[in-house]
Design an enzyme around this catalytic site. Structure first.
Site, PDB file in Angstrom:
ATOM      1  N   ASP A  41      34.946  39.328  38.285  1.00  0.00           N
ATOM      2  CA  ASP A  41      33.791  39.985  37.661  1.00  0.00           C
ATOM      3  C   ASP A  41      34.112  40.439  36.237  1.00  0.00           C
ATOM      4  O   ASP A  41      35.279  40.579  35.853  1.00  0.00           O
ATOM      5  CB  ASP A  41      33.392  41.233  38.463  1.00  0.00           C
ATOM      6  CG  ASP A  41      32.749  40.902  39.795  1.00  0.00           C
ATOM      7  OD1 ASP A  41      32.781  39.731  40.198  1.00  0.00           O
ATOM      8  OD2 ASP A  41      32.227  41.833  40.434  1.00  0.00           O
ATOM      9  N   HIS A  89      38.855  41.116  38.803  1.00  0.00           N
ATOM     10  CA  HIS A  89      38.201  41.224  37.493  1.00  0.00           C
ATOM     11  C   HIS A  89      39.016  40.495  36.429  1.00  0.00           C
ATOM     12  O   HIS A  89      40.252  40.466  36.497  1.00  0.00           O
ATOM     13  CB  HIS A  89      38.024  42.689  37.099  1.00  0.00           C
ATOM     14  CG  HIS A  89      37.133  43.451  38.027  1.00  0.00           C
ATOM     15  ND1 HIS A  89      37.552  43.902  39.259  1.00  0.00           N
ATOM     16  CD2 HIS A  89      35.824  43.833  37.914  1.00  0.00           C
ATOM     17  CE1 HIS A  89      36.556  44.532  39.872  1.00  0.00           C
ATOM     18  NE2 HIS A  89      35.498  44.504  39.069  1.00  0.00           N
TER      19      HIS A  89
END
Length: 297
Positions: free
Chosen positions: A103, A263
């Site tokens: 992400d 991430h």
């Protein structure tokens, strides 16, 4: 002038005429030979040029075919109803499978390193990109797309107050990001049909609004997915590689089908550094790596 002199002069003139005629014939023959030779040379030159052209043309065609073979065959979601069902049932599987998801990217610092590692390991992942970062780093989105990774949608701003101002703003952030993705990858027909709510789809201050947004997304055949395993790389404070690996092992438990939250923002270098250990652990435990293209029938 006597007859003998006349005869001699006649013979001399005759010789000159014969010599001249022969000379003309010889010159004509030479001219023909020369033209034939030039024609032959031209033909050889033409053949040489043609061979070079054919060779270059064949090489170009070969390179085009090789490039086509190298490019991923991105699938199109035609059965959108089945797509929604498959995403809803993502955690139900008898086979051991893992979806690596990243992400908040792309970022110039971390995303290229993760892409390099995934390429070395021959793994296709899923990137939930932010529209604002897609516009800053379109080349990285294009690279991920070209290398066969799934480009999914994480909204445009990642600002909770903006994205969760209303159901309409959730959709606006989704569609603004889709537009940014299309421009980045050079495909104006692309649609991810896959959204991840910033902060997850449940709980928190905006719980009720998220529930309403979920229904609106479904009405537009847009699936959403969270995660059931994480590394803790967004849980506050700087984490060590070992802390990320330990958190991953703690949350995976005995699950068969897992979606791992990670991430690739610019401050997540330890995520990249922990990734080799995470990949090796998954392989040692018999998991098969998937991305969301694998769910498309």
């Amino acid at each position: 002038m006597d007859l003998i002199s006349i005869a001699r002069r006649y013979r001399n003139v005759k010789r000159i005429l014969i010599f001249t005629f022969l000379l003309i014939i010889i010159l004509y023959i030479c001219l023909i030979i020369n033209k034939c030779s030039e024609s032959s040379k031209k033909e050889k030159i033409y053949q040489s040029y043609q061979e070079i052209y054919d060779s270059l043309n064949n090489n170009d065609k070969k390179q085009e075919e090789e490039q086509k073979d190298e490019l991923p065959s991105h699938k199109v979601i035609s059965n959108k109803e089945q797509w929604l069902i498959d995403i809803e049932n993502i955690y139900k599987s008898e086979e051991k499978r893992v979806f690596l998801t990243f992400d908040d990217g792309p970022s110039k610092k971390v995303t290229p390193l993760i892409l390099d590692l995934l390429q070395q390991e021959n793994i296709k992942a899923t990137f939930f990109v932010l529209g604002s970062r897609v516009e800053l780093n379109p080349d990285l989105v294009k690279r991920a797309y070209d290398e066969g990774h799934y480009i999914a949608n994480h909204g445009y701003s990642h600002s909770y107050s903006k994205i969760y101002a209303s159901v309409d703003t959730v959709l606006d952030e989704y569609y603004n990001t889709e537009s940014a993705i299309r421009i980045a990858i050079g495909n104006d027909q692309y649609t991810s049909l896959l959204f991840r709510f910033p902060g997850g789809s449940s709980g928190g201050k905006y719980k009720e609004l998220k529930r309403q947004a979920e229904e609106k997304l479904k009405e537009n055949n847009i699936a959403y997915v969270d995660w059931n395993v994480l590394t803790g790389d967004s849980e506050g404070g700087k984490k060590t590689v070992q802390q990320l690996v330990s958190r991953f092992k703690e949350t995976i438990g005995t699950k068969n089908s897992i979606v791992i939250l990670m991430h690739d923002a610019g401050d997540k270098m330890t995520t990249y550094e922990a990734l080799p250990q995470i990949i090796q652990s998954l392989r040692d435990n018999g998991y098969e790596f998937k991305n969301f293209y694998d769910l498309i029938k």
